[in-house]
Scaffold this motif. Structure first.
Motif, short mmCIF file in Angstrom:
data_model
loop_
_atom_site.label_atom_id
_atom_site.label_comp_id
_atom_site.label_asym_id
_atom_site.label_seq_id
_atom_site.Cartn_x
_atom_site.Cartn_y
_atom_site.Cartn_z
N UNK A 33 0.71 7.29 7.27
CA UNK A 33 0.15 7.52 5.94
C UNK A 33 0.96 6.76 4.90
N UNK A 34 0.38 6.67 3.71
CA UNK A 34 1.11 6.09 2.59
C UNK A 34 2.24 7.05 2.21
N UNK A 35 3.37 6.51 1.78
CA UNK A 35 4.51 7.36 1.41
C UNK A 35 4.21 8.18 0.17
N UNK A 126 -5.79 2.75 7.74
CA UNK A 126 -6.59 1.70 7.10
C UNK A 126 -6.40 1.88 5.60
N UNK A 127 -6.20 0.76 4.90
CA UNK A 127 -5.97 0.86 3.46
C UNK A 127 -6.55 -0.34 2.73
N UNK A 134 -2.89 -1.52 -6.56
CA UNK A 134 -2.64 -0.17 -6.04
C UNK A 134 -3.21 -0.07 -4.62
N UNK A 135 -2.49 0.64 -3.77
CA UNK A 135 -2.87 0.79 -2.36
C UNK A 135 -3.49 2.17 -2.16
N UNK A 136 -4.64 2.19 -1.46
CA UNK A 136 -5.38 3.45 -1.22
C UNK A 136 -5.75 3.56 0.24
N UNK A 137 -5.47 4.70 0.85
CA UNK A 137 -5.91 4.94 2.23
C UNK A 137 -7.43 5.06 2.23
#
Length: 140
Positions: A33-35, A126-127, A134-137
């Motif tokens: 997951x994203x931190x 997947x993101x 900005x990074x989004x799952x």
């Protein structure tokens, strides 16, 4: 009556066992997951957890692919094995004990990527990266 009950129970039990094996084989054992919800370019941070090894996730390979399936970053543990895996890492920064097979290519705004963490078990994330970086799952 007892013989009929055994005969009908056998196929259902076999079907239940097969379904359980199929579902458990498809379920990723490593969670990636994203931190945080605030991750952004150029170096988003990721977390890896391993329910079977809560003290430290066990893996030996990290790979990121773009939407066309091209490898944009590939790391391998050196020496090969899961002794150096960590629970948190940043894109483009190889954790200690990992070597780049493929150096990190900068992630692009409006890009879609897939991160794979592989060992005896595996996991993925997947993101997307939006226009502002900005990074989004996202769902695969």
């Amino acid at each position: 009556m007892m013989r009929t009950l055994r005969a009908t129970r056998g196929p259902w039990l076999g079907l239940l066992c097969a379904a359980t094996l199929l579902l458990s084989a498809c379920w990723p054992r490593l969670q990636v997951e994203l931190a945080s919800q605030e991750e952004r370019l150029p170096t988003p941070h990721f977390l890896v957890t391993d329910p079977e090894h809560p003290e430290r996730p066990l893996y030996n390979t990290i790979q990121v692919l773009d939407r066309e399936g091209h490898v944009v970053w590939h790391l391998r543990a050196e020496p090969f094995g899961d002794k150096n895996s960590v629970s948190r890492f940043s894109y483009g920064d190889a954790p200690s004990g990992f070597e780049a097979v493929e150096e990190a290519t900068p992630l692009q705004p409006n890009g879609r990527y897939a991160l794979f963490v592989i060992g005896k078990n595996r996991g993925s994330l997947h993101f997307d990266v939006d226009a502002e970086g900005h990074v989004h799952a996202v769902e695969p």
